[in-house]
Design an enzyme around this catalytic site. Structure first.
Site, PDB file in Angstrom:
ATOM      1  N   ASN A  30      19.764  -4.441  12.414  1.00  0.00           N
ATOM      2  CA  ASN A  30      19.260  -5.265  11.362  1.00  0.00           C
ATOM      3  C   ASN A  30      18.291  -6.214  11.723  1.00  0.00           C
ATOM      4  O   ASN A  30      17.312  -6.697  11.270  1.00  0.00           O
ATOM      5  CB  ASN A  30      20.526  -5.926  10.877  1.00  0.00           C
ATOM      6  CG  ASN A  30      21.683  -4.996  10.227  1.00  0.00           C
ATOM      7  OD1 ASN A  30      21.218  -3.735  10.118  1.00  0.00           O
ATOM      8  ND2 ASN A  30      22.804  -5.519   9.882  1.00  0.00           N
ATOM      9  N   GLU A  42     -14.149   3.523  -8.970  1.00  0.00           N
ATOM     10  CA  GLU A  42     -13.094   3.817  -9.923  1.00  0.00           C
ATOM     11  C   GLU A  42     -11.722   3.907  -9.224  1.00  0.00           C
ATOM     12  O   GLU A  42     -10.545   3.421  -9.711  1.00  0.00           O
ATOM     13  CB  GLU A  42     -13.252   4.979 -10.580  1.00  0.00           C
ATOM     14  CG  GLU A  42     -14.385   4.966 -11.738  1.00  0.00           C
ATOM     15  CD  GLU A  42     -14.827   6.092 -12.489  1.00  0.00           C
ATOM     16  OE1 GLU A  42     -15.145   6.384 -13.609  1.00  0.00           O
ATOM     17  OE2 GLU A  42     -15.066   7.236 -11.620  1.00  0.00           O
ATOM     18  N   SER A  78      15.275   7.372   6.951  1.00  0.00           N
ATOM     19  CA  SER A  78      13.908   6.740   6.625  1.00  0.00           C
ATOM     20  C   SER A  78      12.833   7.198   7.939  1.00  0.00           C
ATOM     21  O   SER A  78      11.716   6.751   7.731  1.00  0.00           O
ATOM     22  CB  SER A  78      14.180   5.059   6.912  1.00  0.00           C
ATOM     23  OG  SER A  78      14.824   4.806   8.003  1.00  0.00           O
ATOM     24  N   LYS A 119      10.065  -0.879   3.741  1.00  0.00           N
ATOM     25  CA  LYS A 119       8.982  -0.220   4.444  1.00  0.00           C
ATOM     26  C   LYS A 119       7.824   0.590   3.469  1.00  0.00           C
ATOM     27  O   LYS A 119       6.593   0.633   3.913  1.00  0.00           O
ATOM     28  CB  LYS A 119       9.475   0.749   5.420  1.00  0.00           C
ATOM     29  CG  LYS A 119       9.786  -0.210   6.731  1.00  0.00           C
ATOM     30  CD  LYS A 119      10.656   0.606   7.560  1.00  0.00           C
ATOM     31  CE  LYS A 119      12.256   0.365   7.094  1.00  0.00           C
ATOM     32  NZ  LYS A 119      12.759  -0.873   6.810  1.00  0.00           N
ATOM     33  N   TYR A 148      22.278  -8.132   5.229  1.00  0.00           N
ATOM     34  CA  TYR A 148      21.380  -6.965   5.189  1.00  0.00           C
ATOM     35  C   TYR A 148      22.146  -6.012   4.150  1.00  0.00           C
ATOM     36  O   TYR A 148      23.350  -5.804   4.113  1.00  0.00           O
ATOM     37  CB  TYR A 148      21.607  -6.177   6.551  1.00  0.00           C
ATOM     38  CG  TYR A 148      20.717  -4.819   6.528  1.00  0.00           C
ATOM     39  CD1 TYR A 148      19.388  -4.593   6.561  1.00  0.00           C
ATOM     40  CD2 TYR A 148      21.457  -3.545   6.329  1.00  0.00           C
ATOM     41  CE1 TYR A 148      18.803  -3.618   6.669  1.00  0.00           C
ATOM     42  CE2 TYR A 148      20.882  -2.528   6.159  1.00  0.00           C
ATOM     43  CZ  TYR A 148      19.406  -2.573   6.254  1.00  0.00           C
ATOM     44  OH  TYR A 148      18.859  -1.050   6.202  1.00  0.00           O
ATOM     45  N   GLN A 201      15.946  -0.920   3.621  1.00  0.00           N
ATOM     46  CA  GLN A 201      15.325   0.289   3.939  1.00  0.00           C
ATOM     47  C   GLN A 201      13.838   0.785   3.175  1.00  0.00           C
ATOM     48  O   GLN A 201      12.938   0.936   3.943  1.00  0.00           O
ATOM     49  CB  GLN A 201      16.034   1.447   4.119  1.00  0.00           C
ATOM     50  CG  GLN A 201      15.345   2.595   4.684  1.00  0.00           C
ATOM     51  CD  GLN A 201      16.552   3.592   5.343  1.00  0.00           C
ATOM     52  OE1 GLN A 201      17.076   3.370   6.200  1.00  0.00           O
ATOM     53  NE2 GLN A 201      16.740   4.791   4.553  1.00  0.00           N
ATOM     54  N   SER A 243     -19.938  16.253 -10.942  1.00  0.00           N
ATOM     55  CA  SER A 243     -18.959  16.696 -11.905  1.00  0.00           C
ATOM     56  C   SER A 243     -19.173  18.214 -11.962  1.00  0.00           C
ATOM     57  O   SER A 243     -19.861  18.732 -11.442  1.00  0.00           O
ATOM     58  CB  SER A 243     -19.454  16.256 -13.414  1.00  0.00           C
ATOM     59  OG  SER A 243     -19.101  17.328 -14.108  1.00  0.00           O
ATOM     60  N   THR A 291     -21.595 -13.964 -19.447  1.00  0.00           N
ATOM     61  CA  THR A 291     -20.051 -14.313 -19.881  1.00  0.00           C
ATOM     62  C   THR A 291     -19.962 -13.394 -21.221  1.00  0.00           C
ATOM     63  O   THR A 291     -21.212 -13.130 -21.873  1.00  0.00           O
ATOM     64  CB  THR A 291     -20.254 -15.776 -20.233  1.00  0.00           C
ATOM     65  OG1 THR A 291     -20.961 -15.927 -21.509  1.00  0.00           O
ATOM     66  CG2 THR A 291     -20.373 -16.941 -19.232  1.00  0.00           C
ATOM     67  N   HIS A 292     -18.823 -12.825 -21.350  1.00  0.00           N
ATOM     68  CA  HIS A 292     -18.213 -12.121 -22.308  1.00  0.00           C
ATOM     69  C   HIS A 292     -19.186 -10.547 -22.145  1.00  0.00           C
ATOM     70  O   HIS A 292     -19.434  -9.786 -23.205  1.00  0.00           O
ATOM     71  CB  HIS A 292     -18.432 -12.655 -23.715  1.00  0.00           C
ATOM     72  CG  HIS A 292     -18.187 -13.973 -23.821  1.00  0.00           C
ATOM     73  ND1 HIS A 292     -16.674 -14.421 -23.974  1.00  0.00           N
ATOM     74  CD2 HIS A 292     -18.619 -15.365 -23.725  1.00  0.00           C
ATOM     75  CE1 HIS A 292     -16.574 -15.594 -24.400  1.00  0.00           C
ATOM     76  NE2 HIS A 292     -17.548 -16.147 -23.829  1.00  0.00           N
ATOM     77  N   LYS A 328     -24.562  14.820 -13.428  1.00  0.00           N
ATOM     78  CA  LYS A 328     -23.543  13.682 -13.268  1.00  0.00           C
ATOM     79  C   LYS A 328     -23.558  13.123 -11.605  1.00  0.00           C
ATOM     80  O   LYS A 328     -23.625  13.866 -10.749  1.00  0.00           O
ATOM     81  CB  LYS A 328     -22.147  13.943 -13.658  1.00  0.00           C
ATOM     82  CG  LYS A 328     -21.990  14.011 -15.243  1.00  0.00           C
ATOM     83  CD  LYS A 328     -22.484  12.739 -15.927  1.00  0.00           C
ATOM     84  CE  LYS A 328     -21.387  11.724 -15.608  1.00  0.00           C
ATOM     85  NZ  LYS A 328     -20.008  12.052 -16.235  1.00  0.00           N
ATOM     86  N   ASN A 387     -21.102  10.419 -10.424  1.00  0.00           N
ATOM     87  CA  ASN A 387     -20.026   9.544 -10.855  1.00  0.00           C
ATOM     88  C   ASN A 387     -19.558   8.448  -9.535  1.00  0.00           C
ATOM     89  O   ASN A 387     -19.308   8.643  -8.625  1.00  0.00           O
ATOM     90  CB  ASN A 387     -18.809  10.278 -11.231  1.00  0.00           C
ATOM     91  CG  ASN A 387     -18.931  11.089 -12.424  1.00  0.00           C
ATOM     92  OD1 ASN A 387     -19.949  10.845 -13.243  1.00  0.00           O
ATOM     93  ND2 ASN A 387     -18.476  12.199 -12.397  1.00  0.00           N
TER      94      ASN A 387
HETATM   95  N1  ARG Z   1      16.538   2.196   8.658  1.00  0.00           N
HETATM   96  C1  ARG Z   1      17.319   0.947   8.381  1.00  0.00           C
HETATM   97  C2  ARG Z   1      16.423  -0.028   7.655  1.00  0.00           C
HETATM   98  O1  ARG Z   1      15.099   0.172   7.752  1.00  0.00           O
HETATM   99  C3  ARG Z   1      17.315   0.220   9.443  1.00  0.00           C
HETATM  100  C4  ARG Z   1      18.654  -0.917   9.614  1.00  0.00           C
HETATM  101  C5  ARG Z   1      19.841  -0.197   9.563  1.00  0.00           C
HETATM  102  N2  ARG Z   1      21.012  -0.977   9.491  1.00  0.00           N
HETATM  103  C6  ARG Z   1      22.252  -0.588   9.023  1.00  0.00           C
HETATM  104  N3  ARG Z   1      23.188  -1.540   9.151  1.00  0.00           N
HETATM  105  N4  ARG Z   1      22.306   0.436   8.393  1.00  0.00           N
HETATM  106  O2  ARG Z   1      16.691  -0.899   7.119  1.00  0.00           O
END
Ligand code: ARG
Length: 468
Positions: free
Chosen positions: A109, A289, A22, A324, A316, A321, A276, A154-155, A282, A284
């Site tokens: 964890n 959007e 990660s 994130k 956990y 992971q 464009s 409205t509408h 154009k 835009n």
């Molecule tokens: N990179 C892991 C996460 O974001 C950290 C925690 C990992 N814990 C484990 N027991 N493998 O969740």
């Protein structure tokens, strides 16, 4: 060797290493990770769990590591898996076995859950600040257009004349609810999981209170199993962000329609539009959007995090992971969209004449009915009279402004000379004096209420930024 490599007789498969890392995205947590480690180290030292000498060495090295990361002078190695291991490895490389004491009474964890809560808390202050800045922009424009009349819809059909300030204030109050949601998210994130260790707590004599104080958390988690697996605060954040995005998306939709040649109510500034590649004429509304488009991702992130969590047994699981990705992406979408929207709204050129023109015509029809109601006719009957009046106009190619008193009186004797002013859209908007209506007094009081709420929000933001 991996920091956890003791029980393994074979190295990790290279593909698995890449697959499970990660680090490429969670390095974004480096600041919070080190902050958490500094507080944890201080506590370990104070509790006599590690010596003061070791605590000092760890602290010094962590500070150096943070500077190195900030100076882009840190060797990130995918083999480290994540930011937590990357920092711990660098620490041990720097100070030797004493560095191995940092992870006493801690697990990744509780560490990662703490880092993320810290990160969200800091970020919420920034996002709330962006909401406030956008509200400020709307308020300035509303002050400028207290007297600009346009049709309310409205509408997507012309309904009744309103003042532009009223329309803009609708967004200010939407954003106020958004800000409240963000504040609630802050409360929810403001609970410290650290000290839960892997999931059952620790036999070592830690002092969680002091760490929480050091890190600015108001509360401690009550249950270590819940603490390491709880991401409810992230559900709340993605939901709050999705709500903000839905509001920005509705605004974008209006700006796209309003800036079309068919409406021609506003012109979005050159700086917030694009051209464009083939059609030279154009201009835009791509920014609007894209805000509307990115809303899809913000919405899907709510279902994403819910789906991630739905099948997880306590406590956990590595699935977490992935959380994130939802966190960071949502932060990036909502922050960037708030910022570009502010620029876009701030730079709008309003076509006051065109709006007024569109507010003429039949948008005032309800005013004729209300007039007759004041003269004693039941509303349902008044509605019918004016309905026939509208049909008469349509069939004779007239608009309300063209009607003579004699014509009006053929529909109802109650119409008197003062009824001739009913066709004026400004009069119509100003007459809507009920609280919360578009009438001028209501706008004054809305502006006042909005100002008070915005001042409160800005105060919250500035007191928060001194914490962070
Ligand atoms: N990179 C892991 C996460 O974001 C950290 C925690 C990992 N814990 C484990 N027991 N493998 O969740």
């Amino acid at each position: 060797m991996k920091l956890w490599g003791g029980r393994f007789s074979k190295p990790t498969d290279k593909l698995v290493e890449q697959f499970s890392a990660s680090l490429p995205f969670d390095k974004r947590l480096y600041w919070e990770d080190i902050e958490g480690s500094l507080a944890h180290t201080k506590m370990l030292g104070a509790q006599g769990i590690i010596t003061d000498k070791d605590a000092d060495a760890i602290r010094g090295a962590l500070m150096e590591i943070r500077l190195a990361i900030e100076a882009d002078d840190f060797d990130f190695d995918l083999a480290d898996e994540d930011i937590h291991m990357a920092i711990e490895r660098a620490l041990i490389d720097k100070i030797g076995p004493a560095g191995g004491k940092l992870h006493t009474a801690r697990s990744r964890n509780d560490q990662v859950a703490t880092d993320m809560r810290l990160h969200l808390k800091r970020t919420l202050i920034v996002i709330a600040g962006e909401v406030a800045a956008l509200q400020e922009t709307f308020l300035a424009l509303a002050e400028e257009h207290r007297d600009t009349v346009l049709p309310g819809y409205t509408h997507l059909q012309r309904a009744q004349p309103i003042f532009l300030a009223h329309h803009l204030l609708a967004y200010v109050f939407m954003l106020d609810r958004d800000a409240e949601k963000l504040k609630n998210c802050y409360q929810e994130a403001d609970v410290m999981p650290l000290g839960s260790a892997a999931m059952a707590g620790t036999p070592l004599p830690i002092d969680r209170e002091s760490v929480a104080k050091e890190l600015g958390f108001s509360r401690l988690s009550d249950n270590s199993m819940d603490a390491v697996s709880d991401r409810d605060w992230l559900i709340s954040f993605t939901a709050a962000a999705a709500q903000i995005m839905v509001h920005l998306s509705r605004l974008s939709e209006e700006l796209i329609i309003w800036s079309s040649a068919e409406f021609d109510f506003v012109e979005i500034d050159d700086s917030h539009t694009t051209g464009s590649s083939i059609m030279p004429q154009k201009k835009n509304p791509d920014v609007a959007e894209l805000v509307r488009g990115k809303t899809a991702r913000a919405i899907s992130n709510v279902t994403g995090i819910l789906t991630l969590l739905k099948g997880l047994p306590l406590t956990y699981n590595r699935d977490l992971q992935e959380d994130k990705i939802y966190l960071f992406e949502t932060i990036d979408i909502v922050s960037s969209c708030l910022a570009v929207t502010r620029g876009m709204v701030g730079g709008l050129a309003v076509n006051v004449e065109r709006m007024a023109e569109a507010a003429g015509g039949f948008a005032v029809a309800t005013d004729y009915a209300d007039y007759l109601v004041v003269k004693g006719l039941p509303f349902r009957m008044a509605h019918d009279v004016v309905g026939r009046l509208v049909r008469f106009c349509l069939e004779n190619d007239k608009e309300p402004v063209d009607l003579t008193l004699e014509e009006l009186q053929t529909f109802d004797r109650r119409f008197a000379a003062d009824a001739l002013s009913l066709s004026d859209p400004k009069r119509s908007a100003a007459a809507r004096i009920s609280p919360g209506g578009t009438g001028s007094e209501s706008i004054t009081s809305q502006l006042k209420t909005a100002r008070i709420k915005l001042d409160e929000l800005q105060e919250w933001v500035s007191s928060g930024s001194t914490l962070a």
